[in-house]
Design a protein around this motif. Structure first.
Motif, PDB file in Angstrom:
ATOM      1  N   ASP A   1     -93.561 -94.372  12.920  1.00 46.44           N
ATOM      2  CA  ASP A   1     -92.962 -93.416  12.409  1.00 46.44           C
ATOM      3  C   ASP A   1     -93.558 -92.579  11.270  1.00 46.44           C
ATOM      4  O   ASP A   1     -93.253 -91.331  11.402  1.00 46.44           O
ATOM      5  CB  ASP A   1     -91.690 -94.089  11.800  1.00 46.44           C
ATOM      6  N   ALA A   2     -94.905 -93.101  10.678  1.00 51.38           N
ATOM      7  CA  ALA A   2     -95.459 -92.386   9.588  1.00 51.38           C
ATOM      8  C   ALA A   2     -96.762 -92.762   9.832  1.00 51.38           C
ATOM      9  O   ALA A   2     -96.913 -94.107   9.849  1.00 51.38           O
ATOM     10  CB  ALA A   2     -94.634 -92.370   8.477  1.00 51.38           C
TER      11      ALA A   2
ATOM     12  N   THR B   1    -100.826 -94.476   4.292  1.00 53.47           N
ATOM     13  CA  THR B   1     -99.990 -95.725   4.666  1.00 53.47           C
ATOM     14  C   THR B   1     -99.289 -95.146   6.107  1.00 53.47           C
ATOM     15  O   THR B   1     -98.719 -94.091   6.290  1.00 53.47           O
ATOM     16  CB  THR B   1     -98.746 -95.528   3.671  1.00 53.47           C
ATOM     17  N   VAL B   2     -99.149 -96.128   6.931  1.00 50.53           N
ATOM     18  CA  VAL B   2     -98.903 -96.423   8.394  1.00 50.53           C
ATOM     19  C   VAL B   2     -97.597 -97.201   8.469  1.00 50.53           C
ATOM     20  O   VAL B   2     -97.747 -98.410   7.941  1.00 50.53           O
ATOM     21  CB  VAL B   2     -99.826 -96.841   9.289  1.00 50.53           C
ATOM     22  N   SER B   3     -96.318 -96.687   8.633  1.00 53.19           N
ATOM     23  CA  SER B   3     -95.197 -97.715   8.520  1.00 53.19           C
ATOM     24  C   SER B   3     -94.453 -97.161  10.027  1.00 53.19           C
ATOM     25  O   SER B   3     -94.691 -96.159  10.656  1.00 53.19           O
ATOM     26  CB  SER B   3     -94.435 -97.102   7.500  1.00 53.19           C
ATOM     27  N   GLY B   4     -93.616 -98.261  10.314  1.00 55.52           N
ATOM     28  CA  GLY B   4     -92.844 -98.173  11.474  1.00 55.52           C
ATOM     29  C   GLY B   4     -91.876 -99.308  11.906  1.00 55.52           C
ATOM     30  O   GLY B   4     -91.548-100.083  10.755  1.00 55.52           O
TER      31      GLY B   4
ATOM     32  N   ASP C   1     -91.342-107.466   8.533  1.00 49.96           N
ATOM     33  CA  ASP C   1     -90.539-107.997   7.456  1.00 49.96           C
ATOM     34  C   ASP C   1     -89.016-108.520   8.409  1.00 49.96           C
ATOM     35  O   ASP C   1     -88.943-108.055   9.326  1.00 49.96           O
ATOM     36  CB  ASP C   1     -90.432-107.123   6.490  1.00 49.96           C
ATOM     37  N   SER C   2     -88.248-109.016   7.369  1.00 49.74           N
ATOM     38  CA  SER C   2     -86.937-109.439   8.132  1.00 49.74           C
ATOM     39  C   SER C   2     -86.022-108.288   8.625  1.00 49.74           C
ATOM     40  O   SER C   2     -85.211-108.631   9.208  1.00 49.74           O
ATOM     41  CB  SER C   2     -86.270-110.149   6.862  1.00 49.74           C
ATOM     42  N   ASN C   3     -86.280-106.940   7.982  1.00 52.75           N
ATOM     43  CA  ASN C   3     -85.540-105.695   8.539  1.00 52.75           C
ATOM     44  C   ASN C   3     -86.075-105.396   9.795  1.00 52.75           C
ATOM     45  O   ASN C   3     -85.802-104.101  10.219  1.00 52.75           O
ATOM     46  CB  ASN C   3     -85.431-104.786   7.530  1.00 52.75           C
ATOM     47  N   GLY C   4     -87.356-105.801  10.277  1.00 50.13           N
ATOM     48  CA  GLY C   4     -87.852-105.215  11.519  1.00 50.13           C
ATOM     49  C   GLY C   4     -88.755-103.829  11.380  1.00 50.13           C
ATOM     50  O   GLY C   4     -88.845-103.215  12.015  1.00 50.13           O
ATOM     51  N   ARG C   5     -89.261-104.063  10.033  1.00 52.70           N
ATOM     52  CA  ARG C   5     -90.243-102.684   9.420  1.00 52.70           C
ATOM     53  C   ARG C   5     -91.526-103.355   9.027  1.00 52.70           C
ATOM     54  O   ARG C   5     -91.726-104.523   8.676  1.00 52.70           O
ATOM     55  CB  ARG C   5     -89.582-102.034   8.642  1.00 52.70           C
TER      56      ARG C   5
ATOM     57  N   SER D   1     -98.008 -99.335  20.794  1.00 51.38           N
ATOM     58  CA  SER D   1     -97.074 -98.428  20.290  1.00 51.38           C
ATOM     59  C   SER D   1     -97.438 -97.092  20.718  1.00 51.38           C
ATOM     60  O   SER D   1     -98.684 -96.907  21.420  1.00 51.38           O
ATOM     61  CB  SER D   1     -97.048 -98.578  18.807  1.00 51.38           C
ATOM     62  N   ASN D   2     -96.704 -96.202  20.285  1.00 52.94           N
ATOM     63  CA  ASN D   2     -96.925 -94.719  20.846  1.00 52.94           C
ATOM     64  C   ASN D   2     -98.251 -94.309  19.866  1.00 52.94           C
ATOM     65  O   ASN D   2     -98.480 -94.801  18.738  1.00 52.94           O
ATOM     66  CB  ASN D   2     -95.719 -93.869  20.222  1.00 52.94           C
TER      67      ASN D   2
END
Length: 318
Positions: free
Chosen positions: A73-74, A87-90, A113-117, A146-147
Motif C-alpha cells: 500500500d505504501a 518504509t514499505v507497508s501493506g 501482525d494480528s491485524n493482517g498488516r 504481491s502487486n
C-alpha cells in the motif's frame, strides 16, 4: 497379707495346642501380587528406550502453501526518494512471514501482525527499484507475489532505461543476505551470512539483534562472512543491520528471526538404567520374604507332624 500378689502356676490341661495361627493363604496371595507387579515394572524399565541426548520431535502436518498474496500500500508507484531506507507497508495473510524484494534482491522481512498488516524498512538501490512482497507460511512455503510497485532513489543520476543493471563496483553501499527465514530454538546459535557490496573499505557492521544486545563487526574487505547470535527465549526478533564504509556511506537491512519454543527432553538411557538398577535391588528382598514365609510354613508343618506322631503330651501338675 497381700494374698492377691501371690504367684501361682498355670494348670495345664494336657491338650495339644494348634500351631496354625497364621493365614498362609493370604500371605501367598499377597506375595504373588507383589511379584507380578515387580516383574512388570522390571520388564517395562528394561525395554529399549531413546538413546542418551535424544529429544522430542514436534511435527507439523503438511498443508497447502498460502493462496492469498500480500499487498504493498505504501510507498506509491512512481514515487521518488532522496534518502534511504524507506518504509514499505501493506496487508498480509495471518500467520505468515512477509519478505520484501527490490529488483529481485532480498531487502528485508517481518511477521504479519494480528491485524493482517506489516511494516518494514528497506534500503533502496540507486535509481529505479521494483518492489514486491512475498509471504511464507510456517513450513516456509511461498505464496503468490504481491502487486509490483516501482519507486526511484535519486541519490544517483536518473537512469534512462526502465531497469539498469546493478553495478556493485559503484559508489553505493549495499547489504545482502540469504538468511531470509530462520527457525531455531533457544540456546542454539543463529548463523547468518552477510555480504557487503560496493562502497570503500574498511567497513563497520553494527547488528542489533532485537533482544537488547548488539554486535559491531569490522571488515577490511567485501567478502562474505558469517555472524552468530544465541537467543535465550522464544519469540520473534527484528534484526537490524547497518553498515558504513570509509566514505561515510550507509547501508541498511532488517530481518525477522523466529525462535521456537524449547523442545522437551526425553529421559535418557542413563536415567532408564538407574531406574532398572533400583528395581533389580528389590528382587533379593522379595526372594528373602518368600523364603521366610515358606520356612515358617514348613516348620509348622514339621512340628505338627512330629507332635501328631508322638501322641498327646502330658505335663505334670504343679
Amino acid at each position: 497379707m497381700f494374698l492377691w500378689l501371690k504367684l501361682s502356676h498355670h494348670k495345664h490341661t494336657a491338650r495339644q495346642i494348634s500351631h496354625e495361627y497364621t493365614s498362609y493363604v493370604s500371605l501367598a496371595l499377597l506375595l504373588v501380587v507383589v511379584g507380578l507387579a515387580l516383574v512388570g515394572s522390571t520388564i517395562a524399565s528394561a525395554s529399549p528406550g531413546p538413546q542418551s541426548g535424544s529429544v522430542a520431535l514436534n511435527g507439523v502436518m503438511p498443508e497447502p502453501p498460502p493462496t492469498k498474496a500480500a499487498t504493498i500500500d505504501a510507498p506509491g508507484s512512481s514515487q521518488h526518494f532522496g534518502s534511504t531506507p524507506v518504509t514499505v507497508s501493506g496487508t498480509c495473510p495471518a500467520n505468515t512471514l512477509v519478505e520484501i524484494y527490490k529488483n529481485d534482491i532480498f531487502a528485508g522481512s517481518t511477521p504479519c501482525d494480528s491485524n493482517g498488516r506489516y511494516e518494514v524498512k528497506v534500503d533502496l538501490l540507486g535509481g529505479q527499484d521494483i518492489l514486491i512482497a512475498r509471504v511464507y507460511d510456517v513450513l516456509n512455503q511461498a505464496g503468490p507475489d504481491s502487486n509490483a510497485v516501482t519507486v526511484f532513489y535519486d541519490a544517483l543520476p536518473p537512469q534512462a532505461s526502465s531497469l539498469a543493471p546493478l553495478n556493485f563496483g559503484s559508489s553505493q553501499l549495499v547489504l545482502s543476505t540469504d538468511a531470509v527465514y530462520r527457525g531455531l530454538f533457544p540456546g542454539h546459535p543463529l548463523s547468518m551470512p552477510l555480504n557487503v557490496l560496493g562502497g570503500t573499505p574498511p567497513y563497520a557492521i553494527n547488528i542489533q539483534w532485537g533482544d537488547s544486545t548488539n554486535s559491531v563487526v569490522p571488515r577490511s574487505d567485501n567478502l562474505t562472512f558469517t555472524v552468530q547470535h544465541t537467543y535465550q527465549r522464544p519469540g520473534t526478533y527484528q534484526i537490524t543491520i547497518q553498515a558504513s564504509d570509509a566514505q561515510g556511506r550507509v547501508a541498511f537491512l532488517t530481518i525477522a528471526a523466529i525462535v521456537n519454543g524449547q523442545p522437551a527432553v526425553i529421559p535418557t538411557a542413563n536415567t532408564t538404567k538407574t531406574s532398572t538398577n533400583k528395581l533389580l535391588m528389590l528382587w533379593p528382598l522379595y526372594t528373602a520374604s518368600v523364603a521366610v514365609v515358606v520356612s515358617f510354613w514348613l516348620g509348622e508343618r514339621r512340628e505338627k507332624h512330629i507332635l501328631g506322631g508322638s501322641g498327646p503330651l502330658y505335663y505334670p501338675q504343679a
